[in-house]
Scaffold this motif. Structure first.
Motif, PDB file in Angstrom:
ATOM      1  N   LEU A 141      50.397  35.263  17.671  1.00 24.64           N
ATOM      2  CA  LEU A 141      50.812  36.208  16.790  1.00 24.64           C
ATOM      3  C   LEU A 141      51.458  37.421  17.067  1.00 24.64           C
ATOM      4  O   LEU A 141      52.359  38.112  16.676  1.00 24.64           O
ATOM      5  CB  LEU A 141      49.656  36.433  15.884  1.00 24.64           C
ATOM      6  N   GLU A 142      50.815  38.050  18.185  1.00 26.70           N
ATOM      7  CA  GLU A 142      51.332  39.210  18.785  1.00 26.70           C
ATOM      8  C   GLU A 142      52.786  39.188  19.436  1.00 26.70           C
ATOM      9  O   GLU A 142      53.392  40.339  18.930  1.00 26.70           O
ATOM     10  CB  GLU A 142      50.406  39.798  19.958  1.00 26.70           C
ATOM     11  N   LYS A 145      55.104  39.086  16.282  1.00 28.06           N
ATOM     12  CA  LYS A 145      55.388  39.948  15.220  1.00 28.06           C
ATOM     13  C   LYS A 145      56.320  41.000  16.205  1.00 28.06           C
ATOM     14  O   LYS A 145      56.783  41.918  15.531  1.00 28.06           O
ATOM     15  CB  LYS A 145      53.972  40.989  15.225  1.00 28.06           C
ATOM     16  N   GLU A 146      56.446  40.934  17.467  1.00 29.35           N
ATOM     17  CA  GLU A 146      57.681  41.697  18.160  1.00 29.35           C
ATOM     18  C   GLU A 146      58.961  41.410  17.714  1.00 29.35           C
ATOM     19  O   GLU A 146      59.786  42.279  18.118  1.00 29.35           O
ATOM     20  CB  GLU A 146      57.474  41.346  19.447  1.00 29.35           C
ATOM     21  N   ASN A 148      59.688  40.889  14.348  1.00 28.98           N
ATOM     22  CA  ASN A 148      60.109  41.200  12.769  1.00 28.98           C
ATOM     23  C   ASN A 148      60.354  40.130  12.039  1.00 28.98           C
ATOM     24  O   ASN A 148      61.192  40.447  11.243  1.00 28.98           O
ATOM     25  CB  ASN A 148      61.166  42.498  12.890  1.00 28.98           C
ATOM     26  N   ALA A 151      55.615  35.669  10.291  1.00 21.14           N
ATOM     27  CA  ALA A 151      54.756  34.694  10.817  1.00 21.14           C
ATOM     28  C   ALA A 151      53.524  34.049  10.223  1.00 21.14           C
ATOM     29  O   ALA A 151      52.661  34.678   9.435  1.00 21.14           O
ATOM     30  CB  ALA A 151      54.140  35.782  11.853  1.00 21.14           C
ATOM     31  N   GLY A 180      48.095  41.187  11.252  1.00 22.55           N
ATOM     32  CA  GLY A 180      49.509  41.285  10.764  1.00 22.55           C
ATOM     33  C   GLY A 180      50.063  39.919  10.344  1.00 22.55           C
ATOM     34  O   GLY A 180      51.244  39.695   9.978  1.00 22.55           O
ATOM     35  N   ASP A 182      51.537  36.931   8.236  1.00 26.11           N
ATOM     36  CA  ASP A 182      51.892  36.825   6.653  1.00 26.11           C
ATOM     37  C   ASP A 182      51.097  35.594   6.197  1.00 26.11           C
ATOM     38  O   ASP A 182      51.186  35.623   4.956  1.00 26.11           O
ATOM     39  CB  ASP A 182      53.441  36.706   6.810  1.00 26.11           C
TER      40      ASP A 182
END
Length: 265
Positions: A141-142, A145-146, A148, A151, A180, A182
């Motif tokens: 996930l990290e 998320k980079e 944008n 996810a 974070g 979604d």
């Protein structure tokens, strides 16, 4: 695809994207025709570790890009005239070790590669799936998320009914939401009967969207995953490897009405 001879059952690698692209394109179109509005690139297990194991690491990037381009072609050409979403697929690695920092770095690098190729090929969303370590799901996930993009992260518990690093399904999904994601939820391993109880708990515990993608088999409380699901329906010719997974699960399939009920519930 496996039954038609395009894949090896079990721990397959999706080389079909390079070897038989038309078969893969047809599969995507079949799902599209059935009503799916997301076309997910067929890159599950198409990561560096798996390609290294089979001695085809040089095909890693070509395979991923080919699968993404095939999926995008189908997504962009929905007969309805309305394009579908293209999803990049970021799968579990099989080598994550919560106590080995070097392994974790290696896995993160694999996620970075797959996410990068998916974004470059035009993905609209990123889907991380089949994580049985919360730590690995959070790592994926990290990286996701980079970029944008929306996810989606789904977990897959083994028969012990918890993540391999100790979290319950609810705890894992709460951590993913807080980090974070979604969409959070579960996929694979479990049929509707042994996934739904956890899905109800997850739905009550998180505020984000929730995803549920069971395997279409009649798993039970005694056998919550399809890995050791017995065939008790008078089978007279059992599989040579002594269990139904992965090539003798056919009699244990659910019917369309059972799947519809799961979706409605």
């Amino acid at each position: 695809l496996e039954k038609r001879g395009y894949l090896t059952a079990g721990e397959f690698v999706p080389e079909v994207a390079l070897e038989h692209p038309e078969a893969l394109k047809t599969l995507h179109r079949d799902f599209q025709r059935a009503g799916s509005d997301v076309v997910e690139a067929f890159t599950y297990n198409g990561h560096r570790e798996k390609m290294r194991v089979i001695g085809k690491e040089d095909l890693l990037e070509p395979l991923n890009r080919a699968a993404l381009r095939i999926a995008k072609e189908v997504a962009d050409n929905n007969p309805s005239g309305e394009p579908d979403l293209l999803a990049g697929n970021i799968s579990n690695s099989n080598i994550w070790d919560p106590d080995d920092v070097d392994k974790q770095k290696e896995v993160r690098t694999m996620f970075e590669e797959m996410c990068g190729w998916a974004v470059e090929e035009g993905a609209d969303i990123l889907v991380g799936e089949t994580y049985y370590y919360t730590g690995e799901a959070l790592c994926a996930l990290e990286v996701m998320k980079e970029h944008n993009l929306p996810a989606v992260v789904t977990i897959a518990m083994m028969g012990e009914n918890k993540m391999r690093d100790g979290d319950s399904a609810v705890e894992a999904c709460q951590k993913l939401e807080q980090a974070g994601a979604d969409v959070v939820g579960m996929n694979c391993f479990r049929g509707p009967e042994t996934m739904m109880p956890y899905m109800r708990e997850i739905r009550a515990a998180v505020k984000c969207h929730v995803a549920a993608l069971p395997v279409p088999y009649r798993t039970t409380k005694e056998h919550p995953t399809f890995f050791n699901l017995p065939d008790e329906h008078g089978c007279t010719c059992p599989s040579p490897h002594g269990r139904t997974f992965p090539t003798a699960l056919d009699p244990l399939l659910m019917n369309r009405y059972e799947i519809r009920k799961f979706a409605e519930d």
